[in-house]
Every structure is written in C-alpha cells, then in structure tokens.
Design an enzyme around this catalytic site. Structure first.
Site, mmCIF file in Angstrom:
data_model
loop_
_atom_site.group_PDB
_atom_site.id
_atom_site.type_symbol
_atom_site.label_atom_id
_atom_site.label_comp_id
_atom_site.label_asym_id
_atom_site.label_seq_id
_atom_site.Cartn_x
_atom_site.Cartn_y
_atom_site.Cartn_z
ATOM 1 N N ILE A 10 0.854 -1.183 0.000
ATOM 2 C CA ILE A 10 0.000 0.000 0.000
ATOM 3 C C ILE A 10 0.890 1.233 0.000
ATOM 4 C CG2 ILE A 10 -1.694 1.286 1.357
ATOM 5 C CD1 ILE A 10 -2.806 -1.469 2.221
ATOM 6 N N HIS B 239 -7.549 -3.930 -10.020
ATOM 7 C CA HIS B 239 -7.992 -4.753 -8.896
ATOM 8 C C HIS B 239 -8.959 -5.821 -9.414
ATOM 9 C CE1 HIS B 239 -8.759 -5.735 -4.740
ATOM 10 N NE2 HIS B 239 -10.046 -5.801 -5.044
HETATM 11 C C1 GAR Z 1 -3.847 -9.486 -10.819
HETATM 12 O O1 GAR Z 1 -4.969 -10.336 -10.780
HETATM 13 C C2 GAR Z 1 -4.174 -8.150 -10.208
HETATM 14 O O2 GAR Z 1 -5.477 -7.722 -10.452
HETATM 15 C C3 GAR Z 1 -3.977 -8.442 -8.748
HETATM 16 O O3 GAR Z 1 -2.816 -9.237 -8.701
HETATM 17 C C4 GAR Z 1 -2.737 -9.995 -9.911
HETATM 18 C C5 GAR Z 1 -1.366 -9.786 -10.502
HETATM 19 O O4 GAR Z 1 -1.161 -10.674 -11.553
HETATM 20 N N1 GAR Z 1 -3.834 -7.270 -7.967
HETATM 21 C C6 GAR Z 1 -4.323 -7.127 -6.742
HETATM 22 O O5 GAR Z 1 -4.916 -8.001 -6.158
HETATM 23 C C7 GAR Z 1 -4.081 -5.768 -6.114
HETATM 24 N N2 GAR Z 1 -4.850 -5.643 -4.929
HETATM 25 P P1 GAR Z 1 0.043 -10.483 -12.558
HETATM 26 O O6 GAR Z 1 1.315 -10.353 -11.715
HETATM 27 O O7 GAR Z 1 0.061 -11.712 -13.401
HETATM 28 O O8 GAR Z 1 -0.221 -9.226 -13.366
#
Ligand code: GAR
Length: 207
Positions: free
Chosen positions: A92, A109
């Site tokens: 954060i 998100h």
């Molecule tokens: C994604 O699903 C994104 O939306 C989430 O983490 C993942 C990252 O995937 N973010 C959160 O939960 C933020 N609160 P990635 O590393 O394959 O892009």
C-alpha cells in the site's frame, strides 16, 4: 510519448499484456522501468527478456517505509515518469507517495469495486456467492482500492467456480482493459471530475 513505470510484485502477466499492446496497438507510451519489491518476481524476468530496465528494491533494506518510498520517488523523478502503473504491486502506497503523484498512479484490482477490496478479491467473491464479478482500473488515492474508477469489465461467476477458476477468467479481462486505459491516458482522453472519470472520445477495444 507518455513515460511509464510499472510496479509489480508477482508473475507480471499484466505487465506483459501492457508491453504487448504498447507494441501492437501503437500506444504512445514508453516503459521507462519496471520496479519490483520481490526479488523473485516473474515480472523481473519478463522485463529482462523484453529488454526493459528493471529494478528490484528491497524494502527490508530501508529503516522505514518512508525511506523506501523516498528512494522510489527519486528513481521516478530521475526518469521523469508521468504515470505509475501498479500491476499486482502488493504494497500500500503511503499518503506521502500518493501526494507526490496526484492522479498519476493507476491500479488494477480483480473485483468490481467497491466490492471486495483488499487481498484475495476473487476468493472473497466466490465465498460471497455473487453471480458476477470482474476487474476495475482506478486512480490511486489515499485509501485502499478507493480512487476514482476509470474502467471495469464484468465476468460471470459459476456456482462450481473455485477462486482460481474465477481469477483466471478475470485475468483475461484485466489483460484487455489495463492496456486500453493506458492508451486513453497516453492519448489524453480522460477527464477527471471529482469521482467521475470521463472518456473524452469513445474508446475502441484493442481486441
Ligand atoms: C492481478 O490479478 C491483479 O489484479 C492483482 O494481482 C494480480 C497480478 O497478476 N492485484 C491485486 O490483487 C491488487 N490488490 P500479474 O502479476 O500476473 O499481473
């Protein structure tokens, strides 16, 4: 060219989708660097493969979160970054940092905000029993997942879905809408009025 920095803590599939669409859809944006707070983040390997500058900065090496964030600010200013793209960055950002980059930080998100903020949003959705979920791209303000919403995409939740099933379905939409939003910003097509974000010209799906 809009100068971008991407922050990622994990595998970096959104980061990859952004790289691919910047090339494919000729988005007038340039990724100055990828930053990760996790040494083994897949995103760092993807950056290397793509020839994009990347930096691992270990927050544990700093006495305070403020000292860590001051380091990030100096890197961002040095590279004259205009947009910070949080792509699975699992920290954060403090009010100190957010104030330095007003309306210059976006996040994705994996839920339809304001539902299911915080961690494990897909599991929260499955456990709650909602019939639809999705993803949200929003500006980052001083709250957690509370900033003005730029774009959302909806997916169906099936009764038999596990959190992983839903996460995979949502992820496909994430890979579509995040580059679309970056394109809109790079082309100066967004106008923010309070909580409302208007798209000045009808956006086109990047497919
Ligand atoms: C994604 O699903 C994104 O939306 C989430 O983490 C993942 C990252 O995937 N973010 C959160 O939960 C933020 N609160 P990635 O590393 O394959 O892009």
């Amino acid at each position: 060219m809009l100068k971008i920095a991407v922050f990622a803590s994990g595998r970096g599939s959104n980061f990859q989708a952004i790289i691919d669409q910047i090339k494919r859809a000729k988005i007038p944006a340039e990724i100055k660097f990828l930053l990760s707070d996790q040494k083994n983040a897949g995103a760092l390997k993807k950056a290397e493969k793509e020839g994009i500058n990347s930096t691992f900065i270990d927050p544990a090496q700093f006495e305070t979160e403020l000292a860590y964030e001051k380091k990030l600010v100096s890197l961002l200013k040095e590279a004259q970054v205009e947009l910070i793209v949080l792509a699975g960055y699992m920290r954060i950002l403090s009010p100190f940092f957010v104030k330095k980059f007003k309306k210059q930080i976006i996040n994705i998100h994996p839920s339809l905000l304001p539902a299911f903020k915080g961690l494990a949003a897909q599991k929260q959705a499955v456990d709650y029993g909602v019939k639809y979920s999705g993803c949200t791209v929003h500006y980052v303000d001083q709250g957690m997942d509370t900033g003005p919403i730029i774009k959302q995409a909806v997916v169906k939740v099936k009764p038999e879905d596990s959190a992983a099933d839903l996460a995979a379905r949502i992820l496909k939409k994430e890979h579509q809408i995040y580059p679309e939003v970056i394109k809109l910003i790079a082309e100066s097509k967004l106008k923010i009025e309070g909580r409302k974000v208007k798209i000045l010209k009808e956006e086109q799906s990047l497919g």
